[in-house]
Structure formats: C-alpha cells, structure tokens
Design a protein around this motif. Structure first.
Motif, PDB file in Angstrom:
ATOM      1  N   ARG A  61       0.846  -1.189   0.000  1.00  0.00           N
ATOM      2  CA  ARG A  61       0.000   0.000   0.000  1.00  0.00           C
ATOM      3  C   ARG A  61       0.884   1.242   0.000  1.00  0.00           C
ATOM      4  NH1 ARG A  61      -3.385  -2.977   4.253  1.00  0.00           N
ATOM      5  NH2 ARG A  61      -2.463  -1.666   5.861  1.00  0.00           N
ATOM      6  N   CYS A  62       0.708   2.110  -1.000  1.00  0.00           N
ATOM      7  CA  CYS A  62       1.428   3.374  -0.997  1.00  0.00           C
ATOM      8  C   CYS A  62       0.891   4.226   0.163  1.00  0.00           C
ATOM      9  CB  CYS A  62       1.282   4.099  -2.334  1.00  0.00           C
ATOM     10  SG  CYS A  62      -0.390   4.697  -2.672  1.00  0.00           S
ATOM     11  N   LEU A  63       1.624   5.289   0.509  1.00  0.00           N
ATOM     12  CA  LEU A  63       1.258   6.106   1.672  1.00  0.00           C
ATOM     13  C   LEU A  63      -0.164   6.656   1.566  1.00  0.00           C
ATOM     14  CD1 LEU A  63       2.159   7.349   4.352  1.00  0.00           C
ATOM     15  CD2 LEU A  63       3.088   9.292   3.070  1.00  0.00           C
ATOM     16  N   ARG A  64      -0.511   7.122   0.381  1.00  0.00           N
ATOM     17  CA  ARG A  64      -1.844   7.710   0.200  1.00  0.00           C
ATOM     18  C   ARG A  64      -2.945   6.678   0.433  1.00  0.00           C
ATOM     19  NH1 ARG A  64      -3.962  10.070  -5.341  1.00  0.00           N
ATOM     20  NH2 ARG A  64      -6.023  10.594  -4.551  1.00  0.00           N
ATOM     21  N   LEU A  65      -2.754   5.500  -0.146  1.00  0.00           N
ATOM     22  CA  LEU A  65      -3.733   4.427   0.031  1.00  0.00           C
ATOM     23  C   LEU A  65      -3.780   3.986   1.491  1.00  0.00           C
ATOM     24  CD1 LEU A  65      -5.704   2.218  -0.898  1.00  0.00           C
ATOM     25  CD2 LEU A  65      -3.704   0.837  -1.552  1.00  0.00           C
ATOM     26  N   ASN A  66      -2.604   3.841   2.091  1.00  0.00           N
ATOM     27  CA  ASN A  66      -2.525   3.389   3.472  1.00  0.00           C
ATOM     28  C   ASN A  66      -3.261   4.348   4.412  1.00  0.00           C
ATOM     29  OD1 ASN A  66      -1.278   1.266   5.185  1.00  0.00           O
ATOM     30  ND2 ASN A  66      -0.287   3.005   6.161  1.00  0.00           N
ATOM     31  N   ALA A  68      -5.628   6.404   3.417  1.00  0.00           N
ATOM     32  CA  ALA A  68      -7.046   6.399   3.017  1.00  0.00           C
ATOM     33  C   ALA A  68      -7.830   5.320   3.760  1.00  0.00           C
ATOM     34  CB  ALA A  68      -7.170   6.209   1.509  1.00  0.00           C
ATOM     35  N   ILE A  69      -7.164   4.192   4.060  1.00  0.00           N
ATOM     36  CA  ILE A  69      -7.882   3.121   4.755  1.00  0.00           C
ATOM     37  C   ILE A  69      -7.684   3.201   6.273  1.00  0.00           C
ATOM     38  CG2 ILE A  69      -7.764   1.580   2.760  1.00  0.00           C
ATOM     39  CD1 ILE A  69      -5.711  -0.029   4.546  1.00  0.00           C
ATOM     40  N   GLY A  70      -6.991   4.253   6.732  1.00  0.00           N
ATOM     41  CA  GLY A  70      -6.872   4.476   8.171  1.00  0.00           C
ATOM     42  C   GLY A  70      -5.779   3.686   8.856  1.00  0.00           C
ATOM     43  N   SER A  71      -4.806   3.192   8.086  1.00  0.00           N
ATOM     44  CA  SER A  71      -3.703   2.442   8.689  1.00  0.00           C
ATOM     45  C   SER A  71      -2.584   3.394   9.124  1.00  0.00           C
ATOM     46  CB  SER A  71      -3.167   1.428   7.676  1.00  0.00           C
ATOM     47  OG  SER A  71      -2.090   0.686   8.212  1.00  0.00           O
ATOM     48  N   LYS A  72      -1.721   2.911  10.017  1.00  0.00           N
ATOM     49  CA  LYS A  72      -0.632   3.752  10.542  1.00  0.00           C
ATOM     50  C   LYS A  72       0.486   3.910   9.509  1.00  0.00           C
ATOM     51  CE  LYS A  72      -1.383   2.153  15.280  1.00  0.00           C
ATOM     52  NZ  LYS A  72      -1.003   1.011  16.118  1.00  0.00           N
ATOM     53  N   ASP A  73       1.191   5.054   9.596  1.00  0.00           N
ATOM     54  CA  ASP A  73       2.269   5.341   8.644  1.00  0.00           C
ATOM     55  C   ASP A  73       3.455   4.376   8.753  1.00  0.00           C
ATOM     56  OD1 ASP A  73       0.826   7.440   7.675  1.00  0.00           O
ATOM     57  OD2 ASP A  73       2.210   9.025   8.300  1.00  0.00           O
ATOM     58  N   GLN A  76       3.988  -2.107   7.816  1.00  0.00           N
ATOM     59  CA  GLN A  76       4.915  -2.811   6.927  1.00  0.00           C
ATOM     60  C   GLN A  76       4.337  -2.998   5.523  1.00  0.00           C
ATOM     61  OE1 GLN A  76       5.909  -6.056   9.887  1.00  0.00           O
ATOM     62  NE2 GLN A  76       7.989  -5.616   9.187  1.00  0.00           N
ATOM     63  N   HIS A  77       3.034  -2.754   5.356  1.00  0.00           N
ATOM     64  CA  HIS A  77       2.449  -2.794   4.014  1.00  0.00           C
ATOM     65  C   HIS A  77       3.074  -1.728   3.116  1.00  0.00           C
ATOM     66  CE1 HIS A  77      -0.861  -5.700   4.569  1.00  0.00           C
ATOM     67  NE2 HIS A  77      -0.957  -5.223   5.801  1.00  0.00           N
ATOM     68  N   LEU A  78       3.519  -0.612   3.711  1.00  0.00           N
ATOM     69  CA  LEU A  78       4.140   0.480   2.936  1.00  0.00           C
ATOM     70  C   LEU A  78       5.477   0.075   2.337  1.00  0.00           C
ATOM     71  CD1 LEU A  78       3.469   3.383   5.425  1.00  0.00           C
ATOM     72  CD2 LEU A  78       2.608   3.297   3.095  1.00  0.00           C
TER      73      LEU A  78
END
Ligand SMILES: [Zn+2]
Length: 141
Positions: A61-66, A68-73, A76-78
C-alpha cells in the motif's frame, strides 16, 4: 509480472479502495524486491503446504492508500514487507497457527478473528530477513 511461481505483482498491489479513489498504487523496484522476498519465504511455503490458492486481501500500500484506509504510517504494508491473506475454506486461526509453528516471519497477526467463525477476519504476516525477523505472533483486537 510474476514474483514467484504462484504470485504476481498485480495481486500484491491491487486494491478496490485505490481504484475507487483513483490512487496509483505502484511500488518502486526495491519494494518489488521485498514483495518477492515475502512471496518466496512465506506465501509459497504456505501455498505448497495447503496446496490451495491464497487470497491476498492487501499487499503493498502506498502512503496515500494506506492513509485512506486508516492504517498507521509505520505499517509494513508500505515497505512491501506484509500481506493480509486468507485461504478460502480454511480456518484463519489454523492458517496463523501453521505459519507460527513452521515458518520464519517478522510479525504475524490474527486480525478480527471471532472464535467459532472460521472465515472471520484475516491473517496479517510480514517478513524482513532472518536476522531481524521478530517472530512475534498476536491477535487483535
Ligand atoms: Zn496487514
């Protein structure tokens, strides 16, 4: 583009939320290498053991998408180090237990699983490298 025998880059980056919001969820080359590492060391061994397709709910997940779904910065998906997975027809707790007992990983989280409901929630699993992997397993909430 294939990342490993059974996994493509496309299934590791596709997102309904990104499509809906017009977010371009394209990882750079170093992140793609990490996604491949995750596939080779975690997803392929799971695929081989259960001999069933794995459904990737969310990979990179790019930062914007991450956001958008309410995940933390710091997710590890980033970094391309994590995936949320399920195997249709398999209890998510059994999937998490298999990973915990048989594979090397960094973080393993049984997320939103409800006891007695095998298909509830999903399994989050991350992998960095054997020298830093924490092998930390827990449930949320
Ligand atoms: Zn996750």
């Amino acid at each position: 583009m294939n990342l490993s025998d059974h996994f493509t880059l496309n299934e590791m980056i596709k997102s309904q939320e990104a499509l809906r919001r017009g977010i371009k969820n394209d990882p750079d080359a170093p992140v793609i290498d990490k996604l491949r590492t995750l596939c080779m060391n975690v997803l392929e061994p799971i695929r081989e053991h259960f001999n069933r397709p794995i459904f990737i709910n969310s990979g990179f997940r790019c930062l914007r998408l991450n956001r958008a779904i309410g995940s933390k910065d710091n997710s590890q998906h980033l970094k391309g180090e994590a995936a949320d997975i399920e195997i249709p027809g398999l209890d998510n707790r059994d999937l998490a237990e298999y990973i915990n007992q048989n594979l090397n990983f960094d973080q393993l989280i049984l997320e939103y699983y409800v006891d007695g409901q095998p298909d509830s929630g999903w399994v989050h699993v991350s992998y960095v490298n054997p020298n830093v992997n924490r092998k930390s397993f827990f449930r949320i909430p």
